[in-house]
Design a protein around this motif. Structure first.
Motif, mmCIF file in Angstrom:
data_model
loop_
_atom_site.group_PDB
_atom_site.id
_atom_site.type_symbol
_atom_site.label_atom_id
_atom_site.label_comp_id
_atom_site.label_asym_id
_atom_site.label_seq_id
_atom_site.Cartn_x
_atom_site.Cartn_y
_atom_site.Cartn_z
ATOM 1 N N LEU A 80 0.822 -1.208 0.000
ATOM 2 C CA LEU A 80 0.000 0.000 0.000
ATOM 3 C C LEU A 80 0.855 1.257 0.000
ATOM 4 O O LEU A 80 0.677 2.171 -0.814
ATOM 5 N N ALA A 132 -5.570 -8.338 -6.969
ATOM 6 C CA ALA A 132 -6.992 -8.012 -7.025
ATOM 7 C C ALA A 132 -7.369 -7.133 -5.845
ATOM 8 O O ALA A 132 -8.098 -6.155 -5.987
ATOM 9 N N THR A 133 -6.836 -7.492 -4.664
ATOM 10 C CA THR A 133 -7.144 -6.705 -3.476
ATOM 11 C C THR A 133 -6.593 -5.285 -3.597
ATOM 12 O O THR A 133 -7.282 -4.317 -3.300
ATOM 13 N N PHE A 190 -8.600 -3.375 -6.034
ATOM 14 C CA PHE A 190 -9.892 -3.076 -5.444
ATOM 15 C C PHE A 190 -9.783 -1.874 -4.505
ATOM 16 O O PHE A 190 -10.651 -0.992 -4.487
ATOM 17 N N LEU A 191 -8.707 -1.826 -3.733
ATOM 18 C CA LEU A 191 -8.536 -0.723 -2.799
ATOM 19 C C LEU A 191 -8.266 0.593 -3.510
ATOM 20 O O LEU A 191 -8.516 1.664 -2.974
ATOM 21 N N VAL A 247 -5.139 1.186 -5.208
ATOM 22 C CA VAL A 247 -3.718 1.477 -5.418
ATOM 23 C C VAL A 247 -3.074 0.567 -6.449
ATOM 24 O O VAL A 247 -1.900 0.707 -6.755
ATOM 25 N N GLN A 259 -5.262 0.811 -12.554
ATOM 26 C CA GLN A 259 -6.344 1.786 -12.566
ATOM 27 C C GLN A 259 -6.940 1.913 -13.947
ATOM 28 O O GLN A 259 -6.380 1.426 -14.905
ATOM 29 N N GLY A 316 -10.072 -6.957 -10.337
ATOM 30 C CA GLY A 316 -10.137 -6.109 -9.154
ATOM 31 C C GLY A 316 -10.969 -4.860 -9.417
ATOM 32 O O GLY A 316 -11.796 -4.457 -8.596
ATOM 33 N N LEU A 368 -14.625 -5.722 -9.691
ATOM 34 C CA LEU A 368 -15.226 -5.965 -8.386
ATOM 35 C C LEU A 368 -15.399 -4.661 -7.615
ATOM 36 O O LEU A 368 -16.354 -4.483 -6.874
ATOM 37 N N SER A 369 -14.444 -3.780 -7.804
ATOM 38 C CA SER A 369 -14.549 -2.486 -7.146
ATOM 39 C C SER A 369 -15.794 -1.740 -7.637
ATOM 40 O O SER A 369 -16.540 -1.150 -6.859
ATOM 41 N N PHE A 420 -11.922 -9.535 0.252
ATOM 42 C CA PHE A 420 -12.982 -8.619 -0.131
ATOM 43 C C PHE A 420 -14.091 -9.331 -0.904
ATOM 44 O O PHE A 420 -15.275 -9.013 -0.761
ATOM 45 N N PHE A 425 -8.814 3.000 4.262
ATOM 46 C CA PHE A 425 -9.607 2.699 3.075
ATOM 47 C C PHE A 425 -10.103 3.977 2.411
ATOM 48 O O PHE A 425 -9.949 4.189 1.209
ATOM 49 N N ARG A 464 -9.146 6.173 -1.168
ATOM 50 C CA ARG A 464 -10.156 6.586 -2.142
ATOM 51 C C ARG A 464 -10.114 8.096 -2.350
ATOM 52 O O ARG A 464 -10.336 8.591 -3.457
#
Lengths: 305, 332, 308
Positions: free
Chosen positions: A154, A239-240, A243-244, A246, A249, A256, A259-260, C145, C265, C269
């Motif tokens: 992250l 994927a995680t 999804f978050l 980072v 894009q 990911g 799912l996002s 998730f 989180f 965003r």
């Protein structure tokens, strides 16, 4: 190699009728006998093929273009010609899921390869030379171990400007190499003790030759196995991270991201969630089962039968 | 010392088969012997002879999923093989106890040695923690562990090999069993320590009057400790009799070969005479008498017929077609 | 034991320096203007940029900046967001929630993991064993998730048993589903690990001795086999703490629990880079401390380590 018969161990607990000399041959045979391995291998190969040539598969249903979106079709569920339905932008989910395979598998394989290369180089040097080199590498891997995987990736990805397949793979690899390196180092230390190494060295073999021809081939096996096991985890990690927010894009196509996008509406339109989730889970599952089977078969202390 | 004649332990036609990856291995092929109160029986054999498996079968330690055990093991008239596990527990540790070869592996590494001894007392006798501790220290004293009280809390890896073996003996003797099975208890120890442990065992045996089933591959040790000897080869008892008899007049070529192969000072300058060949693998047992490939007096019948057990003189049996021809080479 | 502890603390200090250096390097030294990197796609007004520059002393030398940063971290100063609010203050409100979630998940993980693992080991090769193995592999394969969504859909919406999101029902109802999802991966791994270490332990010689001593089965399994098996499991649980901490980001985000993870989180965003880095740093610190505690426990559990 012929079967070597060993005088029975009195307790009968630890028979080993088959010699371990030609592991690869018997290992392959044993692998092929396990149905779980065969199914998993099939899925893995299938996914890799889809990743390589998504065009070939996307066209099976509908028009096969993930970017041909029409808002008219927004969020329509599975229907004829479009078995996975449409997403909120009106893009064909099936095509998107198929094309999503490419980036996910690429990152999975790329990150694992980066990690493997780093581990092999650092681990073998560390295990062979020991001393200062070993100390430095060990401290370095301690530092990276200090990060819970997700948090570390992250931070790194938050700092990176570009978020593409390469940077994401690098970020993931930077947190998988410590485990692999430790394994490689331990493997190297064991391999060094073997008599044939001493023999080769007494014959004047150089360090490089020793490492390359004698030590590496033997030490590398468990590392490759763990690496293979890791591909599934890497794909899940990507994927995680995506999804978050980072990871990859827009306008990349990734499970990911799909799912996002589905997060806010899946309760009303479950098909937005189900299909990417299915593909993702199935791929990860296949890789893990594959790695598991490899590990089971190559580990001489197999006791899970 | 007079020996009570009723057999305490009677093993009849014991057979143990292991199934390993679709091959069936006959580790024990019809072993029968008896053990009377206070008697010491040495089961002598090389690796692969099935002696340890026999001991473990008697004790009920074999995994039923891997080993098929048949025959009878009668302790005080009750067939232990036919009793339920819960029932058998009443004998294990209490009436029959066992000590093993590798004391380091046989002791739980994360529990103190003292509590491992005390455990037997607490489980079988319902002793309280402190009572068990006191008794355990007494036992440790009895097996000649110095400063027993302070050693109670030590862990196995902190003790020497000899001391660990003493702990095992203490554990086994805690409930004053009728029979002690010792599976190569001194093999893993240094020679001087071996002698100490042997002396300890013999003294304890004499003090308690318990029967001793002593498994070993060492000829000298069996001569020292045994009243009777049973010689095992590839899963069968090939000769049995009193120790003195068997040593003086061996009636099986294997026994004779073993005795002849021992290097002797008096025979200095003479070539060593080992037994030719090596013990057969259980996956490829020779036909007929399994010893025939290595036997100096083998004839045709030996290749085809498994020899029956013959009684050559009172109390002395041999499984050889030509038992009377066997003799031991004269000394010097 | 003292020497062991000292050694571990020393290692902790080294790792701490390494970790902070790494984070600092990553954020502040990578090519590109660090502020613009952290801000992502946001366009910040020049005053804000200047203020941040000054706040982070970005015009000073590298070591001076790093020194300030470390001192800051040691004082609990993890930076501010782009509006000047301290990251520490932002986190304060979230800690109780995250703590409750993480501890519940941890308990689930150990109880379910060890429980299933032991059952699996004892019934090795039978149907229940194969079923549990299959189940655990499947659970491991589903990213947290995705599992969170699935669980929300099935148990929350369709079955209506648990609240799907938010903190309204309070403790424990609001936490059960998220804790289960958070614990799932770890529980599956722990059960597999427990199973294999139990199987290995059960084959050890000291188990044979225990049987020869006539001990009842339950005592052998628990006091002897399990006791030895728990050591590797504990090591794993320690490593897994990291996953739990990282996982709160996803789980709190999806289940809308107002904890520290959710802070992370939302700040991702919202492209609040400095908050992301600050919170992540704080969590890493906690992880390092927890590792130390586990190392100490490890020494207590396995007497062989203490002598080393």
């Amino acid at each position: 190699m012929s079967n070597v018969t060993v005088p029975a161990d009195e307790s009968g607990q630890a028979w080993d009728i088959e010699a371990q000399a030609s592991l690869s041959h018997t290992a392959l045979a044993r692998l092929l006998r396990r149905p779980s391995f065969l199914v998993a291998a099939f899925i893995v190969v299938l996914m890799i093929v889809i990743a390589a040539v998504p065009q070939a598969f996307a066209g099976w249903f509908g028009h096969g273009d993930p970017r041909a979106c029409d808002l008219v079709n927004s969020a329509i569920g599975p229907s004829s010609g479009h078995p996975f339905g449409f997403d909120k932008q009106g893009c064909d989910v099936y095509a998107n899921v198929i094309y999503g395979t490419r980036d996910s598998i690429s990152i999975g394989l790329l990150a694992s390869m980066f990690g493997l290369v780093m581990a092999v180089v650092l681990g073998s040097v560390s295990g062979y030379y020991l001393g200062v080199v070993d100390a430095i590498v060990s401290r370095l891997s301690d530092v990276f171990f200090g990060f819970p995987f997700l948090l570390g990736a992250l931070v790194l990805l938050t700092a990176f400007r570009a978020h593409n397949v390469w940077t994401v793979s690098l970020a993931i690899a930077l947190f998988t190499w410590p485990t692999l390196t430790r394994l490689m180092r331990a493997s190297m230390l064991t391999a060094k003790e073997h008599d044939y190494v001493l023999a080769a060295r007494s014959l004047g073999a150089s360090d490089w030759r020793l490492i390359r021809r004698h030590l590496l081939p033997n030490a590398i096996a468990p590392v490759i196995v763990i690496s293979a096991l890791g591909v599934g985890a890497v794909i899940a990690a990507e994927a995680t991270l995506t999804f978050l927010g980072v990871g990859l894009q827009q306008p990349a196509i990734s499970w990911g991201l799909q799912l996002s996008d589905a997060q806010s509406d899946f309760q009303v339109y479950p098909h937005l969630l189900i299909f990417p989730a299915l593909f993702l889970s199935l791929t990860v599952l296949a890789f893990i089962v594959l790695g598991d089977a490899l590990e089971d078969v190559l580990d001489p202390r197999r006791n899970d039968d | 010392m007079t020996i009570d004649q009723t057999p305490l332990l009677a093993v009849r036609d014991l057979r143990v088969d292991f199934t390993v990856r679709r091959c069936v291995l006959n580790a024990v092929r019809g072993v029968s012997f008896t053990l009377t109160r206070g008697e010491t029986l040495a089961v002598l054999g090389e690796s692969g002879s099935g002696k340890s498996v026999t001991a473990q079968a008697v004790m009920g330690l074999l995994d039923p999923r891997r080993a098929a055990v048949s025959g009878a093991v009668e302790f005080a008239g009750i067939d232990l093989l036919r009793t339920h596990r819960a029932e058998r527990r009443r004998y294990q540790g209490r009436r029959i106890a066992m000590i093993f070869q590798d004391a380091l592996a046989a002791l739980n590494p994360v529990v103190s040695v003292g509590s491992q001894i005390a455990e037997v007392l607490r489980v079988h006798d319902g002793a309280s923690k402190s009572a068990a501790r006191t008794r355990a220290i007494e036992l440790m004293d009895r097996v000649r562990i110095s400063a027993a009280a302070s050693r109670y809390d030590s862990y196995p890896h902190q003790l020497s090999g000899g001391m660990r073996q003493r702990i095992m003996i203490a554990m086994a003797l805690a409930l004053q069993p009728d029979i002690l099975i010792a599976d190569e208890p001194t093999t893993a120890l240094d020679v001087t320590v071996q002698a100490q442990i042997m002396q300890l065992l013999m003294q304890l045996r004499d003090d308690t009057g318990m029967a001793l089933l002593f498994i070993t591959h060492d000829l000298a040790v069996s001569a020292e400790v045994a009243d009777r000897i049973a010689v095992m080869y590839s899963g069968r008892i090939v000769e049995s009799g009193s120790a003195a008899e068997v040593y003086a007049n061996p009636r099986h070529p294997y026994t004779a070969g073993l005795l002849n192969s021992v290097p002797r000072v008096a025979a200095r300058g003479r070539r060593l005479t080992p037994i030719a060949g090596s013990p057969p693998s259980l996956t490829a047992l020779p036909s007929g008498c399994t010893f025939h490939p290595r036997c100096p007096i083998a004839r045709d019948i030996c290749r085809t017929d498994d020899p029956p057990v013959l009684t050559t003189s009172p109390g002395h049996t041999s499984a050889c077609h030509f038992a009377e021809e066997v003799h031991r080479e004269p000394v010097g | 034991m003292g020497r062991y502890l000292l050694g571990r603390i020393g290692q902790l200090a080294l790792v701490f320096i390494g970790v902070t250096l790494l984070i600092y390097l990553a954020v502040f030294v990578l090519p590109g203007d660090p502020i613009r990197n952290l801000a992502g796609h946001q366009q910040l007004p020049p005053d804000t940029i200047a203020a941040i520059r000054q706040h982070y002393h970005l015009d000073e030398s590298f070591w001076q900046q790093y020194g300030r940063y470390i001192l800051g971290v040691l004082h609990g100063d993890f930076g501010t967001d782009f509006y000047g609010e301290s990251v520490w203050d932002l986190m304060k409100a979230g800690w109780p929630v995250t703590l409750r979630l993480a501890s519940m998940a941890w308990v689930f993980e150990i109880v379910l993991g060890v429980g299933f693992g032991v059952v699996s080991a004892l019934r090795r090769g039978k149907l229940s064993d194969h079923t549990l193995l299959l189940l655990s592999v499947s659970v491991i394969s589903i990213p947290a998730f995705v599992a969170a969504f699935a669980v929300q859909l099935l148990l929350g919406v369709k079955a209506g048993i648990f609240p799907i999101a938010g903190n309204e029902d309070g403790w424990p109802m609001s936490y059960i589903l998220p804790a289960l999802v958070l614990a799932a991966f770890g529980a599956a791994s722990v059960s597999r690990l427990t199973r294999s270490t139990m199987i290995r332990s059960l084959q050890a010689d000291y188990i044979r001795t225990a049987v020869a001593k006539g001990l009842p089965r339950r005592r052998i399994v628990v006091r002897h086999a399990l006791r030895n098996s728990l050591i590797p499991v504990l090591t794993f649980v320690a490593i897994d703490l990291g996953y739990l901490l990282g996982g709160t980001v996803v789980v709190e985000g999806v289940f809308n629990l107002p904890g520290v993870g959710q802070l992370l989180f939302t700040s991702i965003r919202q492209q609040q880079g400095s908050v992301v880095v600050g919170v992540a740093t704080a969590l890493v610190m906690i992880f390092l401390l927890l590792n130390l505690i586990v190392d100490v426990l490890y020494g207590l559990l396995d007497p062989r380590i203490r002598v080393v």
